[in-house]
Write a protein that holds these residues in place. Sequence first.
Motif, PDB file in Angstrom:
ATOM      1  N   SER A 102      27.492  10.047  27.002  1.00  0.00           N
ATOM      2  CA  SER A 102      27.260   8.658  26.622  1.00  0.00           C
ATOM      3  C   SER A 102      28.136   7.709  27.427  1.00  0.00           C
ATOM      4  O   SER A 102      27.717   6.599  27.785  1.00  0.00           O
ATOM      5  CB  SER A 102      27.524   8.490  25.118  1.00  0.00           C
ATOM      6  OG  SER A 102      26.974   7.289  24.644  1.00  0.00           O
ATOM      7  N   ASN A 105      26.675   7.261  30.834  1.00  0.00           N
ATOM      8  CA  ASN A 105      25.606   6.271  30.753  1.00  0.00           C
ATOM      9  C   ASN A 105      26.168   4.847  30.783  1.00  0.00           C
ATOM     10  O   ASN A 105      25.688   3.996  31.537  1.00  0.00           O
ATOM     11  CB  ASN A 105      24.799   6.472  29.474  1.00  0.00           C
ATOM     12  CG  ASN A 105      23.779   5.381  29.242  1.00  0.00           C
ATOM     13  OD1 ASN A 105      22.874   5.172  30.047  1.00  0.00           O
ATOM     14  ND2 ASN A 105      23.912   4.657  28.140  1.00  0.00           N
ATOM     15  N   ALA A 113      17.522  10.419  29.282  1.00  0.00           N
ATOM     16  CA  ALA A 113      17.297   9.762  27.999  1.00  0.00           C
ATOM     17  C   ALA A 113      16.657  10.761  27.033  1.00  0.00           C
ATOM     18  O   ALA A 113      15.561  11.247  27.276  1.00  0.00           O
ATOM     19  CB  ALA A 113      16.379   8.551  28.182  1.00  0.00           C
ATOM     20  N   THR A 114      17.364  11.066  25.951  1.00  0.00           N
ATOM     21  CA  THR A 114      16.875  12.090  25.014  1.00  0.00           C
ATOM     22  C   THR A 114      17.055  11.624  23.574  1.00  0.00           C
ATOM     23  O   THR A 114      18.016  12.024  22.920  1.00  0.00           O
ATOM     24  CB  THR A 114      17.633  13.420  25.221  1.00  0.00           C
ATOM     25  OG1 THR A 114      19.053  13.138  25.256  1.00  0.00           O
ATOM     26  CG2 THR A 114      17.236  14.121  26.485  1.00  0.00           C
ATOM     27  N   THR A 116      16.446   8.375  24.145  1.00  0.00           N
ATOM     28  CA  THR A 116      16.752   7.098  24.802  1.00  0.00           C
ATOM     29  C   THR A 116      18.114   7.199  25.462  1.00  0.00           C
ATOM     30  O   THR A 116      18.891   8.125  25.206  1.00  0.00           O
ATOM     31  CB  THR A 116      16.794   5.953  23.766  1.00  0.00           C
ATOM     32  OG1 THR A 116      17.923   6.162  22.885  1.00  0.00           O
ATOM     33  CG2 THR A 116      15.506   5.879  22.944  1.00  0.00           C
ATOM     34  N   ALA A 117      18.443   6.193  26.272  1.00  0.00           N
ATOM     35  CA  ALA A 117      19.765   6.162  26.892  1.00  0.00           C
ATOM     36  C   ALA A 117      20.845   5.994  25.836  1.00  0.00           C
ATOM     37  O   ALA A 117      21.939   6.551  25.939  1.00  0.00           O
ATOM     38  CB  ALA A 117      19.840   5.029  27.916  1.00  0.00           C
ATOM     39  N   CYS A 120      21.727   9.432  24.463  1.00  0.00           N
ATOM     40  CA  CYS A 120      21.624  10.455  25.512  1.00  0.00           C
ATOM     41  C   CYS A 120      22.634  11.580  25.395  1.00  0.00           C
ATOM     42  O   CYS A 120      22.488  12.622  26.031  1.00  0.00           O
ATOM     43  CB  CYS A 120      21.744   9.809  26.887  1.00  0.00           C
ATOM     44  SG  CYS A 120      23.384   9.078  27.206  1.00  0.00           S
ATOM     45  N   SER A 162      13.039   3.851  19.328  1.00  0.00           N
ATOM     46  CA  SER A 162      13.659   2.677  19.939  1.00  0.00           C
ATOM     47  C   SER A 162      14.465   1.891  18.925  1.00  0.00           C
ATOM     48  O   SER A 162      13.961   1.546  17.851  1.00  0.00           O
ATOM     49  CB  SER A 162      12.568   1.772  20.539  1.00  0.00           C
ATOM     50  OG  SER A 162      13.062   0.461  20.767  1.00  0.00           O
ATOM     51  N   GLU A 171      17.018   5.832  17.223  1.00  0.00           N
ATOM     52  CA  GLU A 171      17.577   6.401  18.455  1.00  0.00           C
ATOM     53  C   GLU A 171      18.478   7.595  18.153  1.00  0.00           C
ATOM     54  O   GLU A 171      18.157   8.742  18.457  1.00  0.00           O
ATOM     55  CB  GLU A 171      18.349   5.329  19.224  1.00  0.00           C
ATOM     56  CG  GLU A 171      17.448   4.242  19.791  1.00  0.00           C
ATOM     57  CD  GLU A 171      18.102   3.486  20.940  1.00  0.00           C
ATOM     58  OE1 GLU A 171      18.960   4.074  21.635  1.00  0.00           O
ATOM     59  OE2 GLU A 171      17.756   2.319  21.153  1.00  0.00           O
ATOM     60  N   ASN A 225      27.100   8.818  19.165  1.00  0.00           N
ATOM     61  CA  ASN A 225      26.633  10.038  19.835  1.00  0.00           C
ATOM     62  C   ASN A 225      27.539  11.212  19.497  1.00  0.00           C
ATOM     63  O   ASN A 225      27.070  12.322  19.250  1.00  0.00           O
ATOM     64  CB  ASN A 225      26.593   9.822  21.348  1.00  0.00           C
ATOM     65  CG  ASN A 225      25.314   9.169  21.829  1.00  0.00           C
ATOM     66  OD1 ASN A 225      24.428   9.828  22.387  1.00  0.00           O
ATOM     67  ND2 ASN A 225      25.183   7.875  21.611  1.00  0.00           N
TER      68      ASN A 225
END
Length: 294
Positions: A102, A105, A113-114, A116-117, A120, A162, A171, A225
């Motif tokens: 993360s 990113n 992107a998994t 999304t970013a 991630c 999203s 997300e 994350n």
Amino acid sequence: MRFRTLKQLAELCNAEGKTIAEIMLADQSQESGKSADYVFEKMRAYYQIMKDAVTKGLTEDTTSRSGLTGKDAQRVASYLTTTEASLGEEACKAMAYALAVSEVNASMGRIIATPTAGSCGIIPGVFISSQQRFGWDDDHMVNGLLSAGAIGYVIANNSFVSGAEGGCQAEVGSAIGMAAGALVELRGGTPEQAMHAVGLALKNTLGLICDPVGGLVEIPCIVRNGFGAVNAMAAADMALAGVRSVIPSDEVVQVMYEVGTAMPEKHRETAKGGLAQTPTGQQIMKELNLGKKR
């Protein structure tokens, strides 16, 4: 795809005697018109990018352009070498790896992107730490990505992935569910257990808002994350132990959609609510705007 729900996916696995990954590989090949070997190798390349991001996040300067975040993964990794983590070494390692990706990113590095970013780090954190722990080869991990992809496909087509549409539950929550279900399969669990893991994971992120400070995918996204990787492992263990999601996972996905739809706009990636509008969040926004004008 021949499935639209998690229940249909599990039924396909049982009817054909295949894993989630095998169903996904066959269906993706059919839908894309590409050979199964091509799809598999494409996923292998994605997994390598994930591994590279973990390494970069743990060894290089990941200070973001805003200067707000960076090197927390290295702090956690260093902490692991000096004391016994309350989480235990393995969960703490997954957390560090998720933070690493993360932060890569946020510092404009290369990630996958998994889904999304903004989320991630969760799948790489869980997968790469588990691969090291259990000695799995890359082929096994690619199958895990295919399994996660099948779960993500269902969530994306029945709810959101999203933050702008459904909040951070869409997300980070989706990534936790994908990682949890895939980890169950990687460890030899049944399709039913994998689906229970998805439900267990998603129901515990329902209502999570998306409130990025300064509108950047940094605060609180990065630490979410790290927490997400640990939550995914917990959901997988519960499911493997026989804990069920009493509310069927497809119904949990539907609730995520309903909650996301009802969520105020200020809590959906607009930086108008939540942590973004705390006094400190507003001060950071002001300083960022001043920096842009200079």
